[in-house]
Design an enzyme around this catalytic site. Structure first.
Site, PDB file in Angstrom:
ATOM      1  N   CYS A 168       0.698  -1.212   0.020  1.00  0.00           N
ATOM      2  CA  CYS A 168       0.101  -0.046   0.008  1.00  0.00           C
ATOM      3  C   CYS A 168       0.856   1.335  -0.107  1.00  0.00           C
ATOM      4  O   CYS A 168       0.570   2.163  -0.620  1.00  0.00           O
ATOM      5  CB  CYS A 168      -0.806  -0.035   1.350  1.00  0.00           C
ATOM      6  SG  CYS A 168      -1.650  -1.474   1.814  1.00  0.00           S
ATOM      7  N   ASP A 210      -3.510  -3.866   7.194  1.00  0.00           N
ATOM      8  CA  ASP A 210      -4.784  -4.674   7.560  1.00  0.00           C
ATOM      9  C   ASP A 210      -4.878  -6.036   6.785  1.00  0.00           C
ATOM     10  O   ASP A 210      -5.315  -7.090   7.539  1.00  0.00           O
ATOM     11  CB  ASP A 210      -6.129  -3.763   7.332  1.00  0.00           C
ATOM     12  CG  ASP A 210      -6.217  -2.900   8.378  1.00  0.00           C
ATOM     13  OD1 ASP A 210      -5.426  -2.563   9.420  1.00  0.00           O
ATOM     14  OD2 ASP A 210      -7.514  -1.904   8.697  1.00  0.00           O
ATOM     15  N   CYS A 254      -3.054   3.946   3.543  1.00  0.00           N
ATOM     16  CA  CYS A 254      -3.574   2.483   3.939  1.00  0.00           C
ATOM     17  C   CYS A 254      -4.729   2.878   4.990  1.00  0.00           C
ATOM     18  O   CYS A 254      -5.001   4.029   5.313  1.00  0.00           O
ATOM     19  CB  CYS A 254      -2.455   1.700   4.666  1.00  0.00           C
ATOM     20  SG  CYS A 254      -2.955  -0.122   4.828  1.00  0.00           S
ATOM     21  N   ASP A 255      -5.537   2.073   5.330  1.00  0.00           N
ATOM     22  CA  ASP A 255      -6.742   2.139   5.927  1.00  0.00           C
ATOM     23  C   ASP A 255      -6.571   3.216   7.202  1.00  0.00           C
ATOM     24  O   ASP A 255      -7.300   4.069   7.031  1.00  0.00           O
ATOM     25  CB  ASP A 255      -7.251   0.766   6.556  1.00  0.00           C
ATOM     26  CG  ASP A 255      -7.630  -0.185   5.473  1.00  0.00           C
ATOM     27  OD1 ASP A 255      -6.990  -0.246   4.499  1.00  0.00           O
ATOM     28  OD2 ASP A 255      -8.292  -1.024   5.831  1.00  0.00           O
ATOM     29  N   LYS A 256      -5.634   2.918   7.907  1.00  0.00           N
ATOM     30  CA  LYS A 256      -5.636   3.845   9.377  1.00  0.00           C
ATOM     31  C   LYS A 256      -4.609   5.228   9.165  1.00  0.00           C
ATOM     32  O   LYS A 256      -4.932   6.131   9.619  1.00  0.00           O
ATOM     33  CB  LYS A 256      -5.161   3.085  10.562  1.00  0.00           C
ATOM     34  CG  LYS A 256      -5.940   1.590  10.651  1.00  0.00           C
ATOM     35  CD  LYS A 256      -7.347   2.114  10.796  1.00  0.00           C
ATOM     36  CE  LYS A 256      -8.200   0.451  10.903  1.00  0.00           C
ATOM     37  NZ  LYS A 256      -7.977  -0.111   9.480  1.00  0.00           N
ATOM     38  N   CYS A 269      -5.164  -1.922  -1.499  1.00  0.00           N
ATOM     39  CA  CYS A 269      -6.110  -2.885  -1.965  1.00  0.00           C
ATOM     40  C   CYS A 269      -7.005  -2.418  -2.855  1.00  0.00           C
ATOM     41  O   CYS A 269      -7.648  -1.264  -2.732  1.00  0.00           O
ATOM     42  CB  CYS A 269      -6.891  -3.362  -0.802  1.00  0.00           C
ATOM     43  SG  CYS A 269      -5.783  -4.069   0.557  1.00  0.00           S
ATOM     44  N   GLU A 323     -10.887  -5.983  12.466  1.00  0.00           N
ATOM     45  CA  GLU A 323     -11.880  -6.264  11.638  1.00  0.00           C
ATOM     46  C   GLU A 323     -12.198  -8.089  11.468  1.00  0.00           C
ATOM     47  O   GLU A 323     -11.046  -8.742  11.552  1.00  0.00           O
ATOM     48  CB  GLU A 323     -11.340  -5.836  10.312  1.00  0.00           C
ATOM     49  CG  GLU A 323     -11.175  -4.341  10.368  1.00  0.00           C
ATOM     50  CD  GLU A 323     -10.497  -3.705   8.837  1.00  0.00           C
ATOM     51  OE1 GLU A 323      -9.935  -4.442   8.138  1.00  0.00           O
ATOM     52  OE2 GLU A 323     -10.650  -2.545   8.967  1.00  0.00           O
ATOM     53  N   SER A 362     -13.744  -5.322   7.406  1.00  0.00           N
ATOM     54  CA  SER A 362     -12.910  -4.789   6.597  1.00  0.00           C
ATOM     55  C   SER A 362     -14.013  -3.805   5.441  1.00  0.00           C
ATOM     56  O   SER A 362     -15.054  -4.579   5.393  1.00  0.00           O
ATOM     57  CB  SER A 362     -12.249  -5.809   6.002  1.00  0.00           C
ATOM     58  OG  SER A 362     -11.787  -5.565   4.574  1.00  0.00           O
TER      59      SER A 362
HETATM   60 FE1  FES Z   1      -3.327  -1.211   3.174  1.00  0.00          FE
HETATM   61 FE2  FES Z   1      -5.263  -2.703   2.129  1.00  0.00          FE
HETATM   62  S1  FES Z   1      -3.883  -3.475   3.643  1.00  0.00           S
HETATM   63  S2  FES Z   1      -4.976  -0.708   1.817  1.00  0.00           S
END
Ligand code: FES
Length: 559
Positions: A54, A86, A127-129, A199, A449, A475
């Site tokens: 990511c 994640d 990335c997510d966080k 992702c 998640e 997720s």
């Molecule tokens: Fe980083 Fe999905 S693990 S965007």
């Protein structure tokens, strides 16, 4: 005595006057000249690392941003903070660190900017966080800032179709069910992630990058340019030039993060069918910006916002497909022209949302982005449920979910691993309501998640047969009737803690209810006898987090 200078409104404290000779000496040690020190200092926060694809090209993004800041008269100073992947942490103990990392990222950017007195900030994340964490820091610091994204991954190819990491998670369930061979699983594993980027579907990272664009914190088009596309580097240069203009204009994040901006972001999220994590993160960002935002506003906006964009996990396309047809600006323009956005919401460039969308593509593919008059569904994609199991609220994603009412017996698991094990042993039956508790912000700790278990159920063909209720979260790649963020969480003595195997549970999305069929007397009796389990962590970051974190219904904030 040193005086503040207009653009060096903070950095003068470290670069001016005889008393700051030691600070200047340290900066000269990095090769900074008199001219460099006389310019505004621009922090460039970067979540780059080699833990996950990511982030992989964020070093290039930051390099281009810095070159452009220099060209525009600033002195950039890059610093690195953490990111938890994640997709790699999913399904095991490591996932407890994920949401905690949001706070660490926000704190670390805040502290670096505070200590070194930088005048402006470009927050690079992917990335997510790391996206909400960076934006939370921007809101706290309230110095002129722009957010920029690393960009999504391209999809992989497997058996003639586009695939993402979601397919690999679901393949684990299919393999356990005997509908996929070991050779196919191996080939898919090697094909799903073809290079750098987040992702690829509309999972949490791409959802939050899209929300950042709708909030007005980015340059137009920031969310969907693929990470490996040369356009990403050109875009990064524009960000570096733009932040100097934002500094010149004195536009601060809290000028942009008004209530209208959050309504625009929630509307976009509903129209795109984004991740339920947007609820958690937008609540947290609003809190940091001093904006009052409630769970119920997400439900109210979703009820009146048509679902327009067909994106994975529920739909057909990935973020790179959306980029080809105009990206987030194209979707925002469609919403704006239908009167669904606040046109006057300010953005970091000083333009209003309506002004910046004048240049957005007007005609976009109707297969990926449907017209307002012919949506995928007339109402949006997130609902907030309440009832005796969640008096403070629970969140369910309804995008592409066919079954909106489910009644069935509870199958109770104390944590995700036990539920995943049962799924792998084919012990989850059609009709069951899988209850996974002690996964909330405090009880986990870290509100894990549940993609491993939800994907396993979908992979076994149970996606339309079972439901799941948890005080954890999901997720962005999760699909099916999955209710998360149940508040109060079991750890805090919510009724989820008193549910037993076989109790009838009813989820009714149209009525917005989540109930376990127990009399009030029986519910009280069970909770009177309830004993809180011992904490999983007695020391370290996770123990500290469990002591500080608040309810998911308010964004799982610390402090
Ligand atoms: Fe980083 Fe999905 S693990 S965007």
């Amino acid at each position: 005595m040193a005086e503040p200078k207009r653009l060096k409104h903070r950095s003068w404290e470290v670069t001016e006057g005889p008393a700051r000779a030691p600070a200047r000496a340290m900066m000269r040690g990095m090769g900074l000249s008199d001219e460099d020190l006389a310019r505004p200092l621009v922090g460039v926060s970067n979540t780059w690392n080699e833990a996950t694809p990511c982030q992989l090209n964020l070093d290039r993004v930051a390099r281009r941003v810095k070159a452009a800041v220099r060209e525009a008269g600033g002195t950039p100073r890059e610093f690195i903070t953490i990111t938890v992947s994640d997709a790699i942490a999913m399904g095991h103990e490591g996932m407890r660190a994920s949401l905690v990392s949001r706070e660490v990222i926000a704190d670390s950017i805040e502290l670096m900017m505070h200590a070194h007195r930088y005048d402006a900030l470009v927050a690079c994340a992917a990335c997510d966080k790391s996206i909400p964490g960076s934006i939370m820091a921007m809101a706290r610091l309230n110095v002129p800032s722009i957010f920029t994204y690393g960009g999504p991954m391209l999809p992989g190819r497997f058996e003639g179709r586009d695939v993402t990491i979601q397919d690999v998670f679901e393949a684990v369930g299919a393999f356990a069910a005997g509908t996929m061979s070991a050779a196919q699983l191996d080939e898919l594993e090697r094909s799903a992630c073809p290079g750098a980027g987040t992702c690829a579907g509309l999972f949490t990272a791409n959802t939050m990058a899209s929300c950042a664009e709708a909030l007005g914190l980015t340059l137009p088009g920031d969310a969907a340019i693929p990470q490996v596309d040369p356009e990403r580097e050109a875009h990064s240069e524009k960000v570096g030039l733009a932040v100097m203009k934002t500094l010149e204009l004195g536009i601060k994040p809290r000028d942009v993060l008004a209530h209208e901006a959050f309504e625009n972001a929630i509307t976009l999220d509903a129209a795109m069918g984004g991740s339920t994590n947007a609820v958690l993160h937008l609540l947290a960002i609003a809190h940091e910006a001093g904006v009052s935002l409630t769970l119920d506003e997400f439900d109210a906006i979703a009820r009146k916002t048509p679902h327009l964009v067909s994106m994975k996990p529920g739909g057909r396309y990935v973020m790179a497909d959306l980029h080809r047809v105009g990206g987030v600006p194209g979707v925002l323009r469609r919403l704006l022209e239908a009167g669904r956005l606040h046109p006057d919401a300010l953005t970091v460039t000083g333009e209003t949302m309506a002004q910046r969308l004048r240049n957005a593509p007007a005609e976009i593919s109707s297969d990926i982005v449907r017209p307002i008059a012919d949506p995928i569904s007339p109402a949006g994609t997130v609902a907030v449920l309440r009832g005796n199991l969640a008096p403070e609220g629970a969140v369910v994603k309804t995008a592409m979910v066919k079954r909106l009412v489910h009644r069935g017996p509870a199958r109770v698991f104390e944590g995700e691993e036990a539920a995943f094990q049962a799924a792998q042993e084919r012990a989850i039956r059609p009709g069951d309501v899988v209850v996974i508790r002690y996964e909330g912000p405090k009880g986990g700790p870290g509100m894990r998640e549940m993609l491993a278990i939800t994907a396993a159920l979908v992979g076994q063909g149970l996606g339309e047969e079972v439901a799941l209720v948890t005080d954890g979260r999901f997720s962005g790649a999760t699909r099916g009737l999955m209710v998360g963020h149940v508040s109060p969480e079991a750890w805090d003595g919510g009724l989820l803690a008193g549910v037993r195997d076989g109790d009838p549970i009813e989820i009714d999305v149209p009525k917005r209810t989540l109930r376990v069929d127990l009399t009030d007397d029986e519910a009280r009796r069970r909770l009177r006898g309830w004993v809180r389990p011992s904490p999983r962590y007695a020391s370290g970051a996770l123990a500290k987090y469990a002591k500080l974190v608040g309810s998911a219904s308010q964004g799982a904030l610390c402090g």
